[in-house]
Design a protein around this motif. Structure first.
Motif, PDB file in Angstrom:
ATOM      1  N   GLU B  81       0.824  -1.215   0.000  1.00  0.00           N
ATOM      2  CA  GLU B  81       0.000   0.000   0.000  1.00  0.00           C
ATOM      3  C   GLU B  81       0.854   1.258   0.000  1.00  0.00           C
ATOM      4  N   TYR B  82       1.954   1.209   0.729  1.00  0.00           N
ATOM      5  CA  TYR B  82       2.863   2.368   0.754  1.00  0.00           C
ATOM      6  C   TYR B  82       3.424   2.640  -0.646  1.00  0.00           C
ATOM      7  N   ILE B  83       3.910   1.590  -1.284  1.00  0.00           N
ATOM      8  CA  ILE B  83       4.573   1.765  -2.588  1.00  0.00           C
ATOM      9  C   ILE B  83       3.575   2.181  -3.671  1.00  0.00           C
ATOM     10  N   THR B  84       2.411   1.540  -3.684  1.00  0.00           N
ATOM     11  CA  THR B  84       1.442   1.814  -4.749  1.00  0.00           C
ATOM     12  C   THR B  84       0.543   3.006  -4.420  1.00  0.00           C
ATOM     13  N   GLY B  85       0.559   3.444  -3.160  1.00  0.00           N
ATOM     14  CA  GLY B  85      -0.263   4.591  -2.760  1.00  0.00           C
ATOM     15  C   GLY B  85       0.455   5.899  -3.024  1.00  0.00           C
ATOM     16  N   GLU B  86      -0.051   6.948  -2.381  1.00  0.00           N
ATOM     17  CA  GLU B  86       0.474   8.275  -2.686  1.00  0.00           C
ATOM     18  C   GLU B  86       1.705   8.651  -1.855  1.00  0.00           C
ATOM     19  N   ARG B  87       1.963   7.909  -0.776  1.00  0.00           N
ATOM     20  CA  ARG B  87       3.052   8.322   0.113  1.00  0.00           C
ATOM     21  C   ARG B  87       4.432   8.180  -0.516  1.00  0.00           C
ATOM     22  N   TYR B  88       4.650   7.060  -1.225  1.00  0.00           N
ATOM     23  CA  TYR B  88       5.967   6.825  -1.818  1.00  0.00           C
ATOM     24  C   TYR B  88       6.330   7.950  -2.786  1.00  0.00           C
ATOM     25  N   SER B  89       5.379   8.291  -3.656  1.00  0.00           N
ATOM     26  CA  SER B  89       5.695   9.354  -4.615  1.00  0.00           C
ATOM     27  C   SER B  89       5.778  10.706  -3.917  1.00  0.00           C
ATOM     28  N   SER B  90       4.948  10.925  -2.904  1.00  0.00           N
ATOM     29  CA  SER B  90       4.988  12.198  -2.184  1.00  0.00           C
ATOM     30  C   SER B  90       6.328  12.375  -1.460  1.00  0.00           C
ATOM     31  N   GLU B  91       6.805  11.307  -0.837  1.00  0.00           N
ATOM     32  CA  GLU B  91       8.106  11.385  -0.156  1.00  0.00           C
ATOM     33  C   GLU B  91       9.239  11.593  -1.163  1.00  0.00           C
ATOM     34  N   SER B  92       9.127  10.921  -2.304  1.00  0.00           N
ATOM     35  CA  SER B  92      10.150  11.097  -3.348  1.00  0.00           C
ATOM     36  C   SER B  92      10.186  12.535  -3.847  1.00  0.00           C
ATOM     37  N   GLU B  93       9.013  13.135  -4.002  1.00  0.00           N
ATOM     38  CA  GLU B  93       8.936  14.533  -4.432  1.00  0.00           C
ATOM     39  C   GLU B  93       9.551  15.448  -3.370  1.00  0.00           C
ATOM     40  N   ALA B  94       9.283  15.143  -2.105  1.00  0.00           N
ATOM     41  CA  ALA B  94       9.842  15.979  -1.024  1.00  0.00           C
ATOM     42  C   ALA B  94      11.364  15.910  -1.012  1.00  0.00           C
ATOM     43  N   VAL B  95      11.916  14.717  -1.284  1.00  0.00           N
ATOM     44  CA  VAL B  95      13.379  14.567  -1.348  1.00  0.00           C
ATOM     45  C   VAL B  95      13.925  15.363  -2.534  1.00  0.00           C
ATOM     46  N   ALA B  96      13.234  15.301  -3.676  1.00  0.00           N
ATOM     47  CA  ALA B  96      13.661  16.076  -4.853  1.00  0.00           C
ATOM     48  C   ALA B  96      13.628  17.575  -4.544  1.00  0.00           C
ATOM     49  N   ASP B  97      12.589  18.015  -3.822  1.00  0.00           N
ATOM     50  CA  ASP B  97      12.502  19.433  -3.443  1.00  0.00           C
ATOM     51  C   ASP B  97      13.687  19.845  -2.565  1.00  0.00           C
ATOM     52  N   SER B  98      14.000  19.007  -1.557  1.00  0.00           N
ATOM     53  CA  SER B  98      15.140  19.305  -0.672  1.00  0.00           C
ATOM     54  C   SER B  98      16.436  19.362  -1.485  1.00  0.00           C
ATOM     55  N   SER B  99      16.580  18.414  -2.414  1.00  0.00           N
ATOM     56  CA  SER B  99      17.797  18.334  -3.227  1.00  0.00           C
ATOM     57  C   SER B  99      17.948  19.581  -4.094  1.00  0.00           C
ATOM     58  N   LEU B 100      16.857  19.980  -4.734  1.00  0.00           N
ATOM     59  CA  LEU B 100      16.897  21.148  -5.613  1.00  0.00           C
ATOM     60  C   LEU B 100      17.147  22.437  -4.830  1.00  0.00           C
ATOM     61  N   ALA B 101      16.533  22.528  -3.637  1.00  0.00           N
ATOM     62  CA  ALA B 101      16.742  23.726  -2.808  1.00  0.00           C
ATOM     63  C   ALA B 101      18.222  23.858  -2.471  1.00  0.00           C
ATOM     64  N   TYR B 102      18.853  22.742  -2.120  1.00  0.00           N
ATOM     65  CA  TYR B 102      20.296  22.770  -1.842  1.00  0.00           C
ATOM     66  C   TYR B 102      21.073  23.104  -3.119  1.00  0.00           C
ATOM     67  N   ALA B 103      20.730  22.431  -4.224  1.00  0.00           N
ATOM     68  CA  ALA B 103      21.468  22.618  -5.482  1.00  0.00           C
ATOM     69  C   ALA B 103      21.496  24.094  -5.901  1.00  0.00           C
ATOM     70  N   LYS B 104      20.369  24.754  -5.692  1.00  0.00           N
ATOM     71  CA  LYS B 104      20.285  26.178  -6.069  1.00  0.00           C
ATOM     72  C   LYS B 104      21.180  27.058  -5.204  1.00  0.00           C
ATOM     73  N   SER B 105      21.545  26.565  -4.026  1.00  0.00           N
ATOM     74  CA  SER B 105      22.375  27.357  -3.110  1.00  0.00           C
ATOM     75  C   SER B 105      23.874  27.145  -3.354  1.00  0.00           C
ATOM     76  N   VAL B 106      24.213  26.175  -4.217  1.00  0.00           N
ATOM     77  CA  VAL B 106      25.626  25.844  -4.453  1.00  0.00           C
ATOM     78  C   VAL B 106      26.244  26.858  -5.424  1.00  0.00           C
ATOM     79  N   GLY B 107      27.392  27.379  -5.056  1.00  0.00           N
ATOM     80  CA  GLY B 107      28.133  28.246  -5.986  1.00  0.00           C
ATOM     81  C   GLY B 107      28.968  27.367  -6.908  1.00  0.00           C
ATOM     82  N   LEU B 108      28.579  27.298  -8.172  1.00  0.00           N
ATOM     83  CA  LEU B 108      29.266  26.396  -9.104  1.00  0.00           C
ATOM     84  C   LEU B 108      30.544  27.033  -9.646  1.00  0.00           C
ATOM     85  N   SER B 109      31.555  26.191  -9.842  1.00  0.00           N
ATOM     86  CA  SER B 109      32.819  26.691 -10.381  1.00  0.00           C
ATOM     87  C   SER B 109      32.698  26.969 -11.878  1.00  0.00           C
TER      88      SER B 109
END
Lengths: 265, 265
Positions: B81-109
């Motif tokens: 139920e976790y995998i096929t329900g909405e939580r798995y994708s919702s958690e994955s999206e939240a991780v992507a959001d955290s990742s992108l928020a950090y990525a935008k803060s990185v000063g690239l060489s």
């Protein structure tokens, strides 16, 4: 929607046949359906918020979220229910079970240098009574009121951690306490730990003058390194913050306890 | 379901309105209440199992659980139920959001050496279609049937990770793919990644002959170290296993994606 139509049909049937004897029971049934509908509507919105907050909590507990200062405003009720409900204690018990299972598998040297390092706040002691009157993490941390609470020395034990602590002592581990609390809190911290049921720790390490301004991760890594240099083998480390567990001189196994209320770098 | 309940309620209404039926209707209402109670009883037991499985999942996602070979038997429905329900994708999206928020803060060489390392299985590509017919982690892993699935090159993208991948490329990160898949799977892996929407990665690193027998953590740490030695700065690392993220030569920030189906050391 189907239920709404159902209630409407029921009402028509009721009005058409117009009985008197059972009208009350029917009205009660309709009211019951309406209540159910209304509660379904509410729980629909609530489920959306819960899904958001579950996902936020995932990023917090896996250290994906990075630094944060307050729980999301819309998660205030979610965090309150999580902390005061059965999940927080159940998860804490599961972490204690994992920790003990590992501890039992460790071959101890028996020279007194087999160490297990514990953080204190939200690891051995629970500050939930304090956070309960400060919005469970929805208010900005106020150091002076928290210090007053610490000074009372009335924080209860996290039940799961007290069980783990005693289990580790029975197995022969040497217990080291490593806390972000400051030296001036040594006395009340010791009193509180004993009040909560903890005893016979080998050492209680608090932030000294030279540790102020360091992140918890750096301060705690330095202290673990000093322990290693003294000959301790840090088999296990328990903490509710990733900054209790990561950095350098990390334990063979680290155990992250849940904490959805606050973040320490 | 709602319609069935509607018909049942209508039936009770008709019985209620017939002259002799008021006691019968009360009995039926009581029966209905009892059914409701009984269904509450079932969901009460279910809640107990869910609580256990939530807590198990906490220890898995925080790396507290250590090594495990199969999901707990009683958590089979929960994980499905976790995998096929909405939580798995919702958690994955939240991780992507955290990742992108950090990525935008990185000063690239801007020298092309600003790297982001991705794992593949359950990070960029989803093997849920495979695990759906293998009990969602409740069966022991079968390498030969999994390899046949990999060979089909039909695994879909994790939607959240595809969004992250493209966002990182727009920001100017160099994408390195580091997978536990073996060299003989290079061709089908590349085809599958492109089929799923991924393109323009800088390098795809698979297990070579000399990597067999190493844990994922050691193999991936060694490969990250080689990247650092080539001048890459690994700003971010995304993986569903802690062994994708820990060890040595770790990224500045690591992002743990959810995976309740299997564990890799």
């Amino acid at each position: 929607m189907a239920l709404t139509r159902c209630v409407a049909v029921l009402l028509i049937v009721f009005l058409t046949l117009s009985p008197t004897s059972s009208s009350q029971s029917i009205i009660q049934m309709i009211t019951k359906e309406e209540t159910h509908l209304s509660s379904d509507g509410v729980s629909g919105r609530r489920r959306g918020i819960d899904l958001y907050c579950e996902s936020w909590r995932f990023t917090v507990e896996t250290n994906d979220a990075g630094s944060w200062s307050r729980i999301p405003e819309k998660c205030a009720d979610f965090v309150k229910e999580y902390i005061t409900g059965e999940r927080y204690s159940s998860e804490s018990e599961a972490v204690a079970d994992s920790s003990l299972a590992y501890a039992k598998s460790v071959g101890l040297s028996g020279n007194g240098k087999d160490a297990w390092v514990f953080d204190i706040d939200e690891t051995l002691l629970s500050n939930v009574p304090y956070y309960a009157i400060h919005g469970f993490g929805s208010e900005i941390f106020d150091e002076s009121s928290f210090d007053e609470w610490v000074d009372l020395a009335e924080a209860p034990a996290l039940t799961a951690s007290l069980r783990l602590y005693k289990g580790l002592q029975e197995l022969g581990f040497t217990i080291i306490l490593l806390t972000g609390r400051a030296e001036f809190q040594r006395n009340c911290t010791g009193i509180n730990l004993q009040y909560a049921g903890y005893s016979n720790w080998e050492r209680l390490i608090l932030r000294g003058d030279s540790d102020h301004g360091k992140t918890a991760s750096v301060y705690k890594s330095e202290k673990r390194k000093e322990l290693e240099d003294e000959g301790y083998v840090i088999h296990g480390n328990s903490g509710d913050q990733w900054s209790d567990l990561t950095g350098f001189a990390v334990a063979t196994r680290s155990f992250k306890l849940p904490n959805s209320m606050y973040f320490i770098a």
